[in-house]
Scaffold this motif. Structure first.
Motif: not given
Ligand code: ADP
Length: 661
Positions: A612-614
């Motif tokens: 994750t980047t969040k």
């Molecule tokens: P989370 O949302 O909890 O971080 P996800 O597996 O859903 O976990 O997403 C992993 C990562 O993928 C996110 O942290 C983000 O960096 C990237 N990501 C997902 N969807 C998008 C998107 N629509 N645009 C940009 N980055 C995205």
């Protein structure tokens, strides 16, 4: 199938030794036989020579005896010619008598002291002048000698007509001391042999009268062929250097030992040759054995190191071979398994019917080519899962002789898979809870709206009822609206309930449009809060076979990610679109945002769990989305949104196969 130990190198040495013994024996036997034959041959030659000498001596005696008889008669005639009153008559009578009884004498001549012929018998065959002509030199010599010594004398042999050989016997006729004449008896030597050599003698021998110069004067034989040995004896008198040469001939019987010895040598040669062939054969066999031994050792090593269980059955289903890995897997010894027929000791008693049915299917050649799973039990009673691949057992002649199975113990793998599945389900559930938690506030707000509407409609109704003369028709629309709002609130609550409820994946026909609508229902409030516009493009679609809740979870996750990615956008650029397209075999669903996009370095890790980047993200959303999509036999991937207003953004696309069942 029991494997016999192969003979070791020691046994082939012993074999070579055993093979050398008959060779040695045969050499000795052949030497002994040749020596025996040689001795026999030598004995035979000696015996033949002894017999030859005996026969020659006998012949010489016989001839001499006859000649002596003739000599006596001539001597007597010579005496009588002087004493008898009519000598001419006496000569004729006695000479005729002698010629008749003595076939070896061809003519008797009566000569006077000057060597002139007085009379001769037979006179017709030899006229006087002829006698004088052919016998002159030799006769005169013999005449002179007989006259000189006063006794019978033989002439030297001579040829008449160039063909026949003769000797003459001169018998002097004395009256007192005075020579009165001479009796000359002519002996043709060939007649001598033909009349005096018996027939049986000529069957065995060739008799030749020769002189010192090897000139042949007469010969007699009735045999032909190769001469074996000969013997010479002086024939004197009639003498004057004459010899009798008797030559023996090899008879047919004599060939027997030669044939025998040739046969023995040929046989010995044959035996040697066959032994040579056997030796060659043995060498080849030894080489083949060595190769086989190597092969066997390699096979055993291979069998022992195999971790895959191997089991061979004949066409009737009887176990004919198991490898050590199969024995380890089942806990039974090879002896306990080989020869067994169904039910096998490793079959689970409670599942005998299913196992037997599969056994029959294998024997009928109906086993699944990609293998099949079975549950067996070990000797200890413990159950284990096995992945079995069955193949035809083809022998060296290309004949189908049974079935070969490779058996993999997949118990551990199964446990791991089950554990992973449970964890995945748990994660999905957790993820749903997280999603739900995040949406709880907006849902509460969402529910507030129908509840507030219900409350205000309810207050309105109460006010209306408080008025006198209130008509029921005035209240009815308000009550209907209350009901509609209550239904809306109930729907929201049910959705939340459904979403949170943990259930096993269950695929059933459903409409993708409904799924998208439901998701929109969930997310609309949140979108409104963040001022995000959502547009959808959904054509008429056939129903698909899917777990509706799972698909909702995927869509919600992708939409929420898209919305979060656009949180930093200008309000005008906050557009999320959901597009569904129908292909020949599948549907593709695209969730398109104009957000921050995905950094190239993160692209590979996107679907990895816990990436994750969040700041408050869990990083499991996309990984769960991918496993859900793959569970539905589809694919999920991300592309850059190159057509966005902002020049950034991401398109998440997933496909779902169009299936009717
Ligand atoms: P989370 O949302 O909890 O971080 P996800 O597996 O859903 O976990 O997403 C992993 C990562 O993928 C996110 O942290 C983000 O960096 C990237 N990501 C997902 N969807 C998008 C998107 N629509 N645009 C940009 N980055 C995205």
């Amino acid at each position: 199938m029991t494997t016999q130990p192969l003979p070791g190198p020691g046994s082939s040495r012993r074999l070579r030794l055993l093979l050398a013994l008959p060779k040695f024996g045969i050499v000795l036997l052949v030497i002994a036989l040749i020596a025996l034959l040689w001795l026999l041959q030598r004995n035979e030659v000696e015996e033949e020579r002894t017999a030859l000498i005996k026969d020659v001596l006998w012949l010489e005696q016989n001839l001499r005896f006859h000649l002596n008889g003739s000599e006596d008669h001539l001597q007597q005639l010579a005496v009588d010619l002087v004493q008898q009153p009519e000598p001419s008559r006496t000569f004729r009578l006695r000479a005729a008598h002698m010629l008749k009884n003595t076939p070896e004498i061809s003519q008797i001549l009566w000569l006077d002291a000057t060597q002139r012929v007085i009379d001769a018998l037979p006179s017709s065959t030899l006229p006087d002048q002829e006698i004088e002509a052919f016998g002159l030199a030799y006769s005169r010599q013999a005449f002179d000698l007989a006259k000189q010594f006063g006794k019978q004398t033989y002439s030297e042999p001579f040829f008449a007509d160039g063909k026949r050989a003769f000797v003459e016997l001169m018998t002097p006729i004395f009256e007192g001391r005075q020579l009165k004449g001479m009796l000359a008896a002519v002996f043709p030597l060939d007649t001598l042999l033909s009349s005096q050599v018996p027939w049986w003698f000529t069957q065995k021998y060739k008799v030749v009268i020769i002189d010192d110069n090897d000139i042949q004067y007469a010969t007699k034989t009735s045999v032909e062929g190769n001469s074996a040995q000969s013997y010479e004896i002086p024939f004197d008198p009639p003498g004057r250097g004459l010899k009798l040469r008797v030559t023996s001939y090899q008879s047919g019987e004599n060939m027997l030992p030669r044939i025998l010895s040739t046969a023995i040598i040929l046989l010995a040669g044959g035996v040697f040759w066959s032994l040579w062939l056997v030796r060659d054969l043995m060498r080849k066999r030894t080489r083949a054995e060595e190769a086989l031994r190597g092969e066997h050792a390699f096979r055993t090593a291979m069998e022992d190191s195999l971790t895959v269980g191997m089991r061979a059955r004949d066409l009737d289903g009887k176990v004919i071979y198991v490898n050590p890995a199969f024995c380890r897997m089942t806990g039974f010894d090879s002896d306990e398994l080989v020869g067994t027929t169904p039910p096998m000791p490793y079959w689970i008693p409670e599942q005998i019917d299913e196992t037997f049915a599969m056994h029959q299917a294998v024997l009928a050649g109906m086993a699944p080519p990609d293998g099949f799973e079975m549950t067996f039990q070990r000797k200890s009673g413990e159950h284990f899962h096995a992945l079995v691949y069955e193949a035809k057992l083809i022998d060296g002649n290309g004949k189908h002789t049974g079935w070969m199975a490779s058996v993999l113990d997949i118990t551990e793998r199964k446990h791991a898979e089950e554990l992973a599945r449970q964890q995945q389900a748990q994660l999905q559930f957790t993820s749903r809870l997280v999603t739900m938690g995040e949406m709880a506030s907006t849902l509460a707000h969402e529910i507030n709206q129908p509840l507030a509407a219900i409350a205000s409609y309810n207050a309105g109704c109460l006010n209306l009822l408080a008025r006198p003369g209130c008509a029921t028709d005035d209240i009815k629309p308000a009550l209907e609206k209350i009901g509609a709002q209550a239904q809306r609130a109930g729907k929201i609550i049910r959705r939340v309930h459904d979403f949170v409820r943990k259930s096993e994946p269950k695929r059933a026909p459903c409409s993708l449009k409904d799924v998208v609508d439901d998701c929109l229902g969930f997310i609309e409030a949140d979108a409104r809060k963040h001022r995000i516009r959502i547009e959808t493009h959904i054509p008429d679609l056939p129903p698909i076979l899917a777990d509706r809740l799972m698909l909702e979870q995927v869509l919600l996750n992708l939409m929420r990610n898209g919305m979060e990615a656009m949180s930093g956008n200008e309000e005008a650029d906050r557009l999320l679109s959901v597009r569904v397209e129908q292909g020949a075999h599948e549907l593709s669903v695209c969730v398109v945002d104009q957000g921050c996009g995905i950094a190239p370095e993160n692209r590979d890790k996107l679907f990895t769990a816990f990436f994750t980047t969040k700041q408050d993200g869990m990083g499991i959303g996309l990984s769960i989305c991918r496993s859900i999509v793959e569970f539905h036999r589809g694919r999920l991937w991300a592309d850059n949104n190159t057509n966005s207003y902002t020049g950034r953004g991401t398109i998440f696309t997933f496909t779902l196969p169009l299936e009717t069942s």
